[in-house]
Write a protein that holds these residues in place. Sequence first.
Motif, PDB file in Angstrom:
ATOM      1  N   GLU A   2      -6.692   4.887  -0.282  1.00 38.31           N
ATOM      2  CA  GLU A   2      -5.446   5.198   0.431  1.00 38.31           C
ATOM      3  C   GLU A   2      -5.333   4.475   1.760  1.00 38.31           C
ATOM      4  N   GLU A   3      -6.397   3.938   2.245  1.00 37.97           N
ATOM      5  CA  GLU A   3      -6.345   3.218   3.517  1.00 37.97           C
ATOM      6  C   GLU A   3      -6.938   1.825   3.355  1.00 37.97           C
ATOM      7  N   GLY A   4      -6.639   1.182   2.244  1.00 36.05           N
ATOM      8  CA  GLY A   4      -7.068  -0.182   2.017  1.00 36.05           C
ATOM      9  C   GLY A   4      -8.558  -0.322   1.784  1.00 36.05           C
ATOM     10  N   GLY A   5      -9.237   0.759   1.425  1.00 36.99           N
ATOM     11  CA  GLY A   5     -10.650   0.698   1.133  1.00 36.99           C
ATOM     12  C   GLY A   5     -11.532   0.651   2.360  1.00 36.99           C
ATOM     13  N   SER A   6     -10.954   0.783   3.550  1.00 38.59           N
ATOM     14  CA  SER A   6     -11.757   0.636   4.756  1.00 38.59           C
ATOM     15  C   SER A   6     -12.292   1.946   5.297  1.00 38.59           C
ATOM     16  N   VAL A   7     -11.900   3.061   4.725  1.00 36.53           N
ATOM     17  CA  VAL A   7     -12.329   4.357   5.236  1.00 36.53           C
ATOM     18  C   VAL A   7     -13.577   4.820   4.504  1.00 36.53           C
TER      19      VAL A   7
ATOM     20  N   PHE B 190       3.871  18.040  -4.791  1.00 34.02           N
ATOM     21  CA  PHE B 190       3.813  16.920  -3.851  1.00 34.02           C
ATOM     22  C   PHE B 190       2.682  15.950  -4.186  1.00 34.02           C
ATOM     23  N   ASP B 191       1.650  16.418  -4.872  1.00 31.78           N
ATOM     24  CA  ASP B 191       0.482  15.602  -5.235  1.00 31.78           C
ATOM     25  C   ASP B 191      -0.101  14.873  -4.019  1.00 31.78           C
ATOM     26  N   PRO B 192      -0.582  15.630  -3.026  1.00 34.21           N
ATOM     27  CA  PRO B 192      -1.072  15.005  -1.791  1.00 34.21           C
ATOM     28  C   PRO B 192      -2.409  14.293  -1.981  1.00 34.21           C
ATOM     29  N   HIS B 193      -2.634  13.326  -1.114  1.00 31.09           N
ATOM     30  CA  HIS B 193      -3.942  12.664  -1.053  1.00 31.09           C
ATOM     31  C   HIS B 193      -4.924  13.530  -0.267  1.00 31.09           C
ATOM     32  N   LEU B 194      -4.382  14.377   0.616  1.00 23.94           N
ATOM     33  CA  LEU B 194      -5.214  15.232   1.461  1.00 23.94           C
ATOM     34  C   LEU B 194      -4.440  16.498   1.806  1.00 23.94           C
TER      35      LEU B 194
ATOM     36  N   MET C  98       0.843  -1.181   0.000  1.00 24.64           N
ATOM     37  CA  MET C  98       0.000   0.000   0.000  1.00 24.64           C
ATOM     38  C   MET C  98       0.890   1.247   0.000  1.00 24.64           C
ATOM     39  N   THR C  99       0.530   2.214  -0.804  1.00 25.16           N
ATOM     40  CA  THR C  99       1.245   3.482  -0.875  1.00 25.16           C
ATOM     41  C   THR C  99       1.019   4.274   0.403  1.00 25.16           C
ATOM     42  N   ARG C 100       2.067   4.914   0.882  1.00 15.44           N
ATOM     43  CA  ARG C 100       1.907   5.772   2.057  1.00 15.44           C
ATOM     44  C   ARG C 100       1.078   6.989   1.670  1.00 15.44           C
ATOM     45  N   SER C 101       0.207   7.384   2.564  1.00 12.02           N
ATOM     46  CA  SER C 101      -0.619   8.569   2.326  1.00 12.02           C
ATOM     47  C   SER C 101       0.257   9.805   2.357  1.00 12.02           C
ATOM     48  N   ARG C 102       0.004  10.737   1.425  1.00 13.52           N
ATOM     49  CA  ARG C 102       0.724  12.004   1.357  1.00 13.52           C
ATOM     50  C   ARG C 102      -0.198  13.103   1.852  1.00 13.52           C
ATOM     51  N   ILE C 103       0.240  13.789   2.915  1.00  5.02           N
ATOM     52  CA  ILE C 103      -0.553  14.843   3.528  1.00  5.02           C
ATOM     53  C   ILE C 103       0.210  16.158   3.410  1.00  5.02           C
ATOM     54  N   LEU C 104      -0.442  17.168   2.838  1.00  6.30           N
ATOM     55  CA  LEU C 104       0.114  18.520   2.799  1.00  6.30           C
ATOM     56  C   LEU C 104      -0.530  19.300   3.936  1.00  6.30           C
ATOM     57  N   VAL C 105       0.292  19.802   4.845  1.00 13.54           N
ATOM     58  CA  VAL C 105      -0.177  20.610   5.971  1.00 13.54           C
ATOM     59  C   VAL C 105       0.213  22.057   5.684  1.00 13.54           C
TER      60      VAL C 105
END
Length: 138
Positions: free
Chosen positions: A125-130, A46-50, A1-8
Amino acid sequence: MTRSRILVIEDNPLNAEMARFVLTEAAMDVMLATDGEGGLAARLGFDPHLVLMDIQLPDMDGIELALRMRSQPGGDALRLVAFTAFAMVGDKERFLASGFDGYLSKPIDVQSFADSVRSFLPPAEEGGSVSRQPPSTR
């Protein structure tokens, strides 16, 4: 699984570093920006997921920044979460109407922050469980 990319996007150094620390410890990749213009540039590189953004930034408010991010290529699919210490009655509705997917309150609760951020990530991004819908307590 790809690590989630978060831009803060946060201009308070303590809040930014706390968010980075907690999310990095939770196996997420984190990029920090300290203002809206920096956030716009970082988002494209960075192309963040969130994107987790402060509402009160030095160069533009978070609502203007959200609108500008939504107008960038791919911005319609971007997950945006307001990050504010000044949540008031009606803010949730105002943030959602402005293009945010939800919001989190400051100060950061170290015990629950990473799980709260995960609740806004796309399911893939979280294995489809979110769930796509964030919890109603936000």
